[in-house]
Every structure is written in C-alpha cells, then in structure tokens.
Design an enzyme around this catalytic site. Structure first.
Site: not given
Ligand code: PEP
Length: 249
Positions: A95, A167, A173
């Site tokens: 992550h 991501e 976030g």
């Molecule tokens: C995550 O923590 O993997 C994430 C995508 O967070 P958010 O949905 O808050 O952007």
C-alpha cells in the site's frame, strides 16, 4: 468466464474491535444478496473478531501487511502463517502508505508476494504512480517497474492468484478520483504487463483504489479492465461501503 467483482475495505488504522464487530453486523444484512467477493481489511487486533463474525457469510478477511519471513527476530511483525492460523485469507501488500511512511520497498515486496502465496494467502498488491510521475508522463513506467519488481518471485502460472490494486497515490484519501478513463487505461496496462509475464491475464482481478465512493463507483466499475475497488475512507461506514458493493453488482 467473467471475472467476479472484488470489493475490499481497507480500514487502515481505524476501528477498535468493538467498532469492527458493529460494522460487520450492520454490513451483513445490506450485502446479503451480493455476488461479489467482499473483503474486509481490519487492523491486526480486529482480524479475529471479523473472522468470527463473518463465519458462514460471503465476507473474506485480509490483513493490511505481513512480514516476508515465516518467523524469527523481527520485533513488531506478523507473518503469513500466523495470519493463516486465524483463518485470514488475504493480505494487502505494498500500500502506498506503507511505501511512503514505513519504507516498504520493492525488494521486500518481491519476497512478501511469494511468501503470502506459499502460505495460502491471496496477495492484494498495490501499485500506483505519484502525482509528479503522472504529470511527467511516467505512469506506465512506474507501474511496469513496480509490477516487474514486486512480482519477480512469482511463477507465470501463479500470477493470476494475485489481486492487483491500481492506486494512484494522488487519489488516495484526497477526494480526487481518477477518471474512469484513467483507471481503465492503467488497469488495461497492468493486465498487459501480467500477460507479457506469462500470466493468465484474463483471470487476473485488477482493482481501482483512490477516493471511491457510492456516487462514483458504478462508473469506475463499468470499465472493462476495472474488476473491483479497494476502498479506504468510504469503507468506514457500512452504508457507504454497501453502496459500493451494490454498484459492483
Ligand atoms: C486506500 O486506502 O487504499 C484508499 C484507496 O483510500 P481512499 O478510498 O480513502 O482514497
């Protein structure tokens, strides 16, 4: 064979054991009819509570990290066999918060992904570019570099056992979501990289993560290479998370 949608809740460092139990009890009736894979990633301390509460349901449970060794002098760490012992089924690896704040490296991930597979855990491997990399036109280069490094210890035949979460760091976030077109483009590229590595790319599940909410989930998930979502903020509320599961069908 169509790929089963996969929706995962990454709670990060949120929810006590009592709050985790409350969430699962509130979520279950709301997603009783879902055909999706629904995965919850609590803190280590709440894992066992969620494992017990979801027994007999479609919910699966994932840890948010693990060490690459099975045991040893690694104070503060938890291994794949320890997670397996309490019936955890999957683990988030790489992550961006772990890469950024805890010095998670591609070298460590190259060991963690096969260690998870060897212990029977499904790795949810996160990859994604920074804002500077996207602005500099380096998104594909970053994704390819991370994928090649992090999956270097995985045989072609095992590649589709890994779930990959795209991501973009700038969307996590922040409330800034990638457009469905950006998500599709990156997920299609990831599928191509896995195909080139000899993986059964058509079976590979690729998630988008970055400010997914009930209001934008359906559009993101309608894209052909976006097979699901890894959800942070909106996964803290059972109603919002259920809305995203519902959008996935
Ligand atoms: C995550 O923590 O993997 C994430 C995508 O967070 P958010 O949905 O808050 O952007």
């Amino acid at each position: 064979m169509p790929r089963t949608p996969y929706i995962a809740a990454n709670w990060k460092m949120n929810k006590t054991i009592a709050e985790a139990a409350e969430f699962v009890d509130a979520l279950l009736p709301r997603i009783a009819a879902t055909q999706c894979d629904v995965v919850i990633c609590p803190s280590y301390l709440a894992l066992q509570e969620v494992v017990e509460r979801r027994r007999g349901t479609a919910i699966r449970v994932a840890a948010q990290n693990m060490h690459e060794e099975d045991w040893g002098a690694f104070t503060g760490e938890v291994s794949a066999p320890m997670l397996g012992e309490i019936e955890v089924e999957a683990v988030v690896l790489g992550h961006s918060e772990r890469r950024q704040f805890f010095n998670e490296t591609d070298e460590a991930l190259a060991r963690k992904v096969p260690a998870a597979l060897a212990a029977g855990l499904e790795p949810i491997l996160c990859v994604g570019e920074s804002e500077a990399a996207r602005d500099g036109g380096e998104t594909e280069e970053v994704l390819e570099r991370q994928l090649q490094a992090d999956l270097s210890g995985v045989e072609g035949a095992d590649l589709s056992k890994v779930v990959i979460a795209y991501e973009p760091v700038w969307a996590i976030g922040t409330g800034r979501t990638a457009t469905p077109e950006q998500a599709q483009e990156a997920c299609a590229f990831i599928r191509d990289v896995v195909r080139m590595r000899g993986g059964a790319a058509d079976e590979l599940r690729i998630l988008y993560g970055g400010s997914v909410k009930p209001a934008n989930a359906a559009e993101l998930l309608s894209k052909p290479d976006v097979d699901g979502a890894l959800v942070g903020g909106a996964a803290l509320d059972p109603g919002d998370f259920a809305g995203i599961v519902e959008a996935a069908g």
